[in-house]
Design a protein around this motif. Structure first.
Motif, PDB file in Angstrom:
ATOM      1  N   THR A 195      22.860  40.207  23.917  1.00 18.99           N
ATOM      2  CA  THR A 195      24.198  40.533  24.404  1.00 18.99           C
ATOM      3  C   THR A 195      24.141  41.032  25.838  1.00 18.99           C
ATOM      4  N   PHE A 196      23.225  41.948  26.095  1.00 20.37           N
ATOM      5  CA  PHE A 196      23.067  42.493  27.443  1.00 20.37           C
ATOM      6  C   PHE A 196      22.763  41.392  28.444  1.00 20.37           C
ATOM      7  N   TYR A 197      21.828  40.537  28.135  1.00 20.90           N
ATOM      8  CA  TYR A 197      21.395  39.503  29.075  1.00 20.90           C
ATOM      9  C   TYR A 197      22.503  38.490  29.338  1.00 20.90           C
ATOM     10  N   THR A 198      23.114  38.007  28.238  1.00 21.59           N
ATOM     11  CA  THR A 198      24.137  36.976  28.380  1.00 21.59           C
ATOM     12  C   THR A 198      25.336  37.481  29.171  1.00 21.59           C
ATOM     13  N   MET A 199      25.853  38.648  28.810  1.00 17.63           N
ATOM     14  CA  MET A 199      27.034  39.170  29.491  1.00 17.63           C
ATOM     15  C   MET A 199      26.715  39.606  30.915  1.00 17.63           C
ATOM     16  N   SER A 200      25.504  40.075  31.153  1.00 14.88           N
ATOM     17  CA  SER A 200      25.102  40.437  32.523  1.00 14.88           C
ATOM     18  C   SER A 200      25.108  39.207  33.416  1.00 14.88           C
ATOM     19  N   ARG A 201      24.591  38.088  32.913  1.00 17.37           N
ATOM     20  CA  ARG A 201      24.612  36.843  33.685  1.00 17.37           C
ATOM     21  C   ARG A 201      26.052  36.405  33.965  1.00 17.37           C
ATOM     22  N   TYR A 202      26.906  36.510  32.957  1.00 15.24           N
ATOM     23  CA  TYR A 202      28.300  36.106  33.131  1.00 15.24           C
ATOM     24  C   TYR A 202      29.009  36.965  34.168  1.00 15.24           C
ATOM     25  N   PHE A 203      28.911  38.296  34.026  1.00 17.02           N
ATOM     26  CA  PHE A 203      29.614  39.181  34.945  1.00 17.02           C
ATOM     27  C   PHE A 203      29.043  39.066  36.364  1.00 17.02           C
ATOM     28  N   GLN A 204      27.770  38.787  36.488  1.00 16.54           N
ATOM     29  CA  GLN A 204      27.176  38.603  37.808  1.00 16.54           C
ATOM     30  C   GLN A 204      27.773  37.378  38.495  1.00 16.54           C
ATOM     31  N   CYS A 205      27.896  36.272  37.745  1.00 14.21           N
ATOM     32  CA  CYS A 205      28.513  35.067  38.291  1.00 14.21           C
ATOM     33  C   CYS A 205      29.978  35.313  38.637  1.00 14.21           C
ATOM     34  N   LEU A 206      30.692  35.996  37.739  1.00 13.97           N
ATOM     35  CA  LEU A 206      32.102  36.292  37.952  1.00 13.97           C
ATOM     36  C   LEU A 206      32.304  37.090  39.238  1.00 13.97           C
ATOM     37  N   HIS A 207      31.540  38.152  39.400  1.00 12.59           N
ATOM     38  CA  HIS A 207      31.676  38.998  40.587  1.00 12.59           C
ATOM     39  C   HIS A 207      31.362  38.219  41.857  1.00 12.59           C
ATOM     40  N   LYS A 208      30.334  37.414  41.841  1.00 13.91           N
ATOM     41  CA  LYS A 208      29.937  36.652  43.026  1.00 13.91           C
ATOM     42  C   LYS A 208      31.031  35.692  43.451  1.00 13.91           C
ATOM     43  N   ILE A 209      31.609  34.974  42.489  1.00 13.66           N
ATOM     44  CA  ILE A 209      32.626  33.973  42.821  1.00 13.66           C
ATOM     45  C   ILE A 209      33.917  34.631  43.287  1.00 13.66           C
ATOM     46  N   VAL A 210      34.367  35.668  42.599  1.00 13.90           N
ATOM     47  CA  VAL A 210      35.589  36.366  42.999  1.00 13.90           C
ATOM     48  C   VAL A 210      35.437  36.920  44.414  1.00 13.90           C
ATOM     49  N   HIS A 211      34.310  37.538  44.698  1.00  9.02           N
ATOM     50  CA  HIS A 211      34.069  38.089  46.034  1.00  9.02           C
ATOM     51  C   HIS A 211      34.011  36.981  47.076  1.00  9.02           C
ATOM     52  N   GLN A 212      33.399  35.848  46.722  1.00  8.48           N
ATOM     53  CA  GLN A 212      33.264  34.720  47.647  1.00  8.48           C
ATOM     54  C   GLN A 212      34.621  34.207  48.105  1.00  8.48           C
ATOM     55  N   TYR A 213      35.602  34.241  47.206  1.00  4.67           N
ATOM     56  CA  TYR A 213      36.927  33.724  47.545  1.00  4.67           C
ATOM     57  C   TYR A 213      37.926  34.831  47.911  1.00  4.67           C
ATOM     58  N   GLY A 214      37.413  36.003  48.242  1.00  8.10           N
ATOM     59  CA  GLY A 214      38.258  37.059  48.795  1.00  8.10           C
ATOM     60  C   GLY A 214      38.974  37.914  47.786  1.00  8.10           C
ATOM     61  N   GLY A 215      38.579  37.845  46.519  1.00 10.70           N
ATOM     62  CA  GLY A 215      39.218  38.659  45.501  1.00 10.70           C
ATOM     63  C   GLY A 215      38.478  39.950  45.232  1.00 10.70           C
ATOM     64  N   VAL A 216      39.111  40.801  44.442  1.00  9.65           N
ATOM     65  CA  VAL A 216      38.531  42.076  44.029  1.00  9.65           C
ATOM     66  C   VAL A 216      38.679  42.192  42.519  1.00  9.65           C
ATOM     67  N   ILE A 217      37.585  42.478  41.816  1.00 10.65           N
ATOM     68  CA  ILE A 217      37.672  42.694  40.379  1.00 10.65           C
ATOM     69  C   ILE A 217      38.154  44.114  40.135  1.00 10.65           C
ATOM     70  N   ASN A 218      39.282  44.243  39.444  1.00 11.28           N
ATOM     71  CA  ASN A 218      39.928  45.532  39.262  1.00 11.28           C
ATOM     72  C   ASN A 218      39.592  46.197  37.942  1.00 11.28           C
ATOM     73  N   ASN A 219      39.308  45.389  36.924  1.00  9.98           N
ATOM     74  CA  ASN A 219      39.180  45.994  35.607  1.00  9.98           C
ATOM     75  C   ASN A 219      38.325  45.120  34.697  1.00  9.98           C
ATOM     76  N   TYR A 220      37.462  45.769  33.952  1.00 15.96           N
ATOM     77  CA  TYR A 220      36.712  45.121  32.876  1.00 15.96           C
ATOM     78  C   TYR A 220      37.104  45.808  31.577  1.00 15.96           C
ATOM     79  N   MET A 221      37.323  45.025  30.540  1.00 16.74           N
ATOM     80  CA  MET A 221      37.597  45.600  29.236  1.00 16.74           C
ATOM     81  C   MET A 221      37.005  44.676  28.184  1.00 16.74           C
ATOM     82  N   ASP A 222      35.837  45.074  27.663  1.00 14.27           N
ATOM     83  CA  ASP A 222      35.120  44.256  26.697  1.00 14.27           C
ATOM     84  C   ASP A 222      34.840  42.890  27.319  1.00 14.27           C
ATOM     85  N   HIS A 223      35.462  41.822  26.817  1.00 11.99           N
ATOM     86  CA  HIS A 223      35.191  40.480  27.315  1.00 11.99           C
ATOM     87  C   HIS A 223      36.252  39.998  28.306  1.00 11.99           C
ATOM     88  N   LEU A 224      37.132  40.880  28.753  1.00 11.17           N
ATOM     89  CA  LEU A 224      38.225  40.511  29.658  1.00 11.17           C
ATOM     90  C   LEU A 224      38.019  41.161  31.029  1.00 11.17           C
TER      91      LEU A 224
END
Length: 333
Positions: free
Chosen positions: A141-170
């Motif tokens: 669980t740790f490994y899979t979700m860490s990979r996902y959130f890492q990709c998510l953060h990189k892409i959002v930042h790349q396109y000028g966005g800001v991640i405001n909130n994490y809640m479980d899988h959302l």
């Protein structure tokens, strides 16, 4: 002699000729905050004019500059710069204690103003994973979700966005806080890139015998109030308003539509000249029918976003520190 009624104190004071509202309230023993001593630097003496704005002097150049920086509405004035020419006025103090002063400091450093701002919201959720931690070992669980959130953060930042909130899988990201002109296009590009990245991640996870991730995304362009949530994190800006809930419902509608990404009509209106559409339809939100569209691609080049460097971030923090140091020796009234 003009009179000022001040709330929440519910007290009135008489103003002498040429006297500012700040001086009049202080002489009347009303504890209006004024960190900079009436120099139009700090904005802590801000008041909301409830009645009698027509009886007041126009804003000074110093007040105009600060009001523009903080995006004050017309009826929020600096008491240190405002005089009453004739007639009575009613005001409400907006900075009442040390906690309010901290909010003002955070407002300067984060750039949030308390006014509504048009942004594009992106809601991403890993679906079919409510028991993800029950069917996987903790490290999986740790490994899979860490990979996902890492990709998510990189892409959002790349396109000028800001991640405001994490809640479980959302996760909720906001585009347009710093780059307003094409926030809808930024968000659509980011969403499509996230789906592509998720497919690549699933292929990688499959080679390791991990369960694949099912990602769904909702996009909506609307006005929200941006709130600085953590004084220790200048990048943590939370969007507040009904638009956030609608964005989540657009994301959830992917399940019924059997799609992976859907956008509202307000997003489509801004990207229709470059978006490649799949399906379109309506969803019901309360008693309203909302049009939604499935973007499957974008034409042309993706938006180029100027990223803030560490040096620039440090410079911002330095300016905030200077601001605090400047007034640290002032007595807070």
């Amino acid at each position: 002699m003009p009179q000022v009624v001040c709330y929440p104190d519910n007290k009135s004071v008489d103003l002498e000729s040429g006297q500012t509202i700040l001086d009049g309230l202080l002489n009347g023993d009303i504890p209006i905050t004024n960190v900079c001593g009436g120099q139009a630097y700090c904005s802590t003496c801000r008041v909301m004019l409830l009645e009698g704005i027509e009886n007041c002097t126009d804003a000074t150049q110093s007040e105009i500059a600060l009001a523009k920086k903080l995006d004050f509405p017309f009826h929020v004035r600096l008491a240190c710069q405002t005089k009453v020419l004739q007639g009575d006025v009613k005001v409400r103090r907006l900075v009442n204690d040390d906690q309010d002063i901290d909010i003002v400091d955070h407002q300067f450093s984060s750039g949030t103003t308390g006014n509504k701002k048009a942004v594009t919201l992106l809601v991403a959720k890993i679906r079919g994973a409510t028991n993800f931690d029950e069917i996987n070992f903790p490290y999986d669980t740790f490994y899979t979700m860490s990979r996902y959130f890492q990709c998510l953060h990189k892409i959002v930042h790349q396109y000028g966005g800001v991640i405001n909130n994490y809640m479980d899988h959302l996760a909720i990201a906001t585009f347009g806080i710093n780059h307003e002109s094409n926030s809808a296009a930024q968000a659509v590009w980011a969403g499509l890139e996230m789906l592509k990245s998720q497919e690549e991640l699933n292929h990688f996870l499959g080679q390791l015998s991990y369960q694949p991730l099912n990602l769904t995304i909702g996009l909506h362009f609307a006005e929200v109030v941006l709130v600085a949530a953590d004084p220790q994190r200048l990048d943590l800006i939370i969007p507040v308003g009904s638009a956030v809930s609608l964005s989540q419902q657009i994301e959830a509608s992917n399940v019924r539509a059997k799609t992976s990404i859907l956008m509202s009509e307000s997003v489509y209106a801004q990207v229709q000249s470059q978006v490649i559409l799949g399906r379109k339809g309506n969803i019901t939100v309360g008693d309203q029918d909302i049009k939604v569209f499935e973007p499957v691609g974008m034409t042309g080049d993706p938006p180029v976003i100027e990223q803030v460097t560490a040096a620039e971030s440090k410079s911002l923090l330095g300016r905030v520190s200077t601001f605090m140091d400047r007034f640290s020796g002032k007595k807070r009234r």
